[in-house]
Each structure stands twice: as C-alpha cells, then as structure tokens.
Design a protein around this motif. Sequence first.
Motif, PDB file in Angstrom:
ATOM      1  N   ASN A   2       0.824  -1.215   0.000  1.00  0.00           N
ATOM      2  CA  ASN A   2       0.000   0.000   0.000  1.00  0.00           C
ATOM      3  C   ASN A   2       0.856   1.262   0.000  1.00  0.00           C
ATOM      4  O   ASN A   2       0.565   2.213  -0.721  1.00  0.00           O
ATOM      5  N   SER A   3       1.897   1.269   0.823  1.00  0.00           N
ATOM      6  CA  SER A   3       2.797   2.431   0.862  1.00  0.00           C
ATOM      7  C   SER A   3       3.470   2.639  -0.480  1.00  0.00           C
ATOM      8  O   SER A   3       3.582   3.766  -0.975  1.00  0.00           O
ATOM      9  N   PHE A   4       3.909   1.521  -1.078  1.00  0.00           N
ATOM     10  CA  PHE A   4       4.570   1.604  -2.374  1.00  0.00           C
ATOM     11  C   PHE A   4       3.594   2.074  -3.448  1.00  0.00           C
ATOM     12  O   PHE A   4       3.948   2.871  -4.319  1.00  0.00           O
TER      13      PHE A   4
ATOM     14  N   PHE B  29      -4.075   6.276  -5.871  1.00  0.00           N
ATOM     15  CA  PHE B  29      -3.902   6.922  -4.571  1.00  0.00           C
ATOM     16  C   PHE B  29      -5.130   6.659  -3.689  1.00  0.00           C
ATOM     17  O   PHE B  29      -5.006   6.223  -2.548  1.00  0.00           O
ATOM     18  N   ALA B  30      -6.321   6.897  -4.251  1.00  0.00           N
ATOM     19  CA  ALA B  30      -7.559   6.721  -3.484  1.00  0.00           C
ATOM     20  C   ALA B  30      -7.741   5.283  -3.028  1.00  0.00           C
ATOM     21  O   ALA B  30      -8.181   5.020  -1.906  1.00  0.00           O
ATOM     22  N   ALA B  31      -7.384   4.316  -3.873  1.00  0.00           N
ATOM     23  CA  ALA B  31      -7.578   2.904  -3.542  1.00  0.00           C
ATOM     24  C   ALA B  31      -6.624   2.415  -2.474  1.00  0.00           C
ATOM     25  O   ALA B  31      -6.941   1.492  -1.716  1.00  0.00           O
ATOM     26  N   ASN B  32      -5.436   3.000  -2.376  1.00  0.00           N
ATOM     27  CA  ASN B  32      -4.407   2.471  -1.471  1.00  0.00           C
ATOM     28  C   ASN B  32      -4.142   3.316  -0.238  1.00  0.00           C
ATOM     29  O   ASN B  32      -3.556   2.825   0.720  1.00  0.00           O
ATOM     30  N   VAL B  33      -4.563   4.574  -0.237  1.00  0.00           N
ATOM     31  CA  VAL B  33      -4.261   5.431   0.912  1.00  0.00           C
ATOM     32  C   VAL B  33      -4.991   4.968   2.163  1.00  0.00           C
ATOM     33  O   VAL B  33      -4.486   5.109   3.280  1.00  0.00           O
ATOM     34  N   LYS B  34      -6.170   4.355   1.997  1.00  0.00           N
ATOM     35  CA  LYS B  34      -6.922   3.844   3.155  1.00  0.00           C
ATOM     36  C   LYS B  34      -6.129   2.762   3.882  1.00  0.00           C
ATOM     37  O   LYS B  34      -6.183   2.663   5.098  1.00  0.00           O
ATOM     38  N   GLY B  35      -5.390   1.943   3.122  1.00  0.00           N
ATOM     39  CA  GLY B  35      -4.609   0.860   3.705  1.00  0.00           C
ATOM     40  C   GLY B  35      -3.479   1.316   4.589  1.00  0.00           C
ATOM     41  O   GLY B  35      -2.971   0.554   5.408  1.00  0.00           O
ATOM     42  N   LEU B  36      -3.081   2.571   4.463  1.00  0.00           N
ATOM     43  CA  LEU B  36      -1.997   3.096   5.298  1.00  0.00           C
ATOM     44  C   LEU B  36      -2.441   3.345   6.731  1.00  0.00           C
ATOM     45  O   LEU B  36      -1.644   3.345   7.653  1.00  0.00           O
TER      46      LEU B  36
END
Length: 192
Positions: free
Chosen positions: A71-73, A183-190
Amino acid sequence: MFGIDIKEIITVGMVLFAVIDIIGSIPIIIGLRAKFGIIESEKASIVSGIIMITFLFVGEELLKLIGIDVNSFAVAGSFVLFFLALEMILGIRIYRDEEASSASIVPLAFPLIAGAGTMTTLLSLRSQFYTVNIIIAIILNIIVVYLVLKSSSKIERMLGKNGLGVIRKTFGVVLLAIAVKLFAANVKGLFV
C-alpha cells in the motif's frame, strides 16, 4: 480460467502503455539512433520485458526485505505517476536522466522503457489485478514497443510533431486519472 480477464488486460495494458509512453519517446529514440547508429529493437524489447516481469515477481519481496508494504509503495507510485502525467500534459521535464554513453540496453530498455515509473506502476497494479493479466499486458506492450522501435522514423513522419504532442497529452490525462485512482484505492490501507 486462471483469472484471465480481458477487461483487466486492457486496463493494465493501457496503464502500462501510458507509463512506458513509447509513442511520446519517439523523438528520444530518433535522437539515440542518430547519435549511436542502429538501435537493436529486439534486444531492447526482450530485456525490458524481462526486467518488468522479474520486478513484478521479486519487487514485493524486495519491499518486504526493506520493510515497506505494498500500500505504501502504491501510494508512492501514484505520486510518481502523477508527476509523469504532469510531464506529459504540460510538456515539462521534472526528472532528467544522465547522458547515455551507449544506445544498446542502458538508455533504451532501462530507464526509457522499463524505468522507475514502470516498476512503480507494476507493483501498484499487482495490488489490484491478477498477476497473469499483468504479464499478458506486459507482453502485449513489449510487442507494441518492438513495433514502434522498428518503425519509429515512419511513425514520426506519419504523425508529425503536432500528432505526437496530442497523443502524449491524451495519455498524460489518462495517466493522471489512473494516479488519482491508485492513490484513493491504497491510501486507506496506510491507516488500518
């Protein structure tokens, strides 16, 4: 069967096509051809394909080794894609490569075709799509890369400077939208 999905292949293929930007790179390819002579299209295509597929499989383990999650990557990748899209849309250069001494593998296969943006994109895509679809999309893109490398002079004459500019800007907008979606799909995972 095996997770093969034509819609995913088309989506991933379009993303990779926009990131690799082989059409927009025709002026660079022509410059390399003029400076260094013949470009080995087959070698450059095969090596860049191998680099991309290898990084697709080893990249995540490499990230784990240094303590970074996907997710960070992917979020970092969305920023890279965002800046690549700005370069394409605005016609500016944010990232500058060092001067190449040879046109064989180094400036063409890496970083022009399989560069940092492509690597980041591959890992970001891997978090959302089946690996088999990504591999098929890579192979299809490598075929397109090969065809463009083989016929870059003809394409340049056919499209002209304005045509190349329009294609580059169009794919820049597509890439910008993809960067926002990533960005929108993965930022929540952070924040989980």
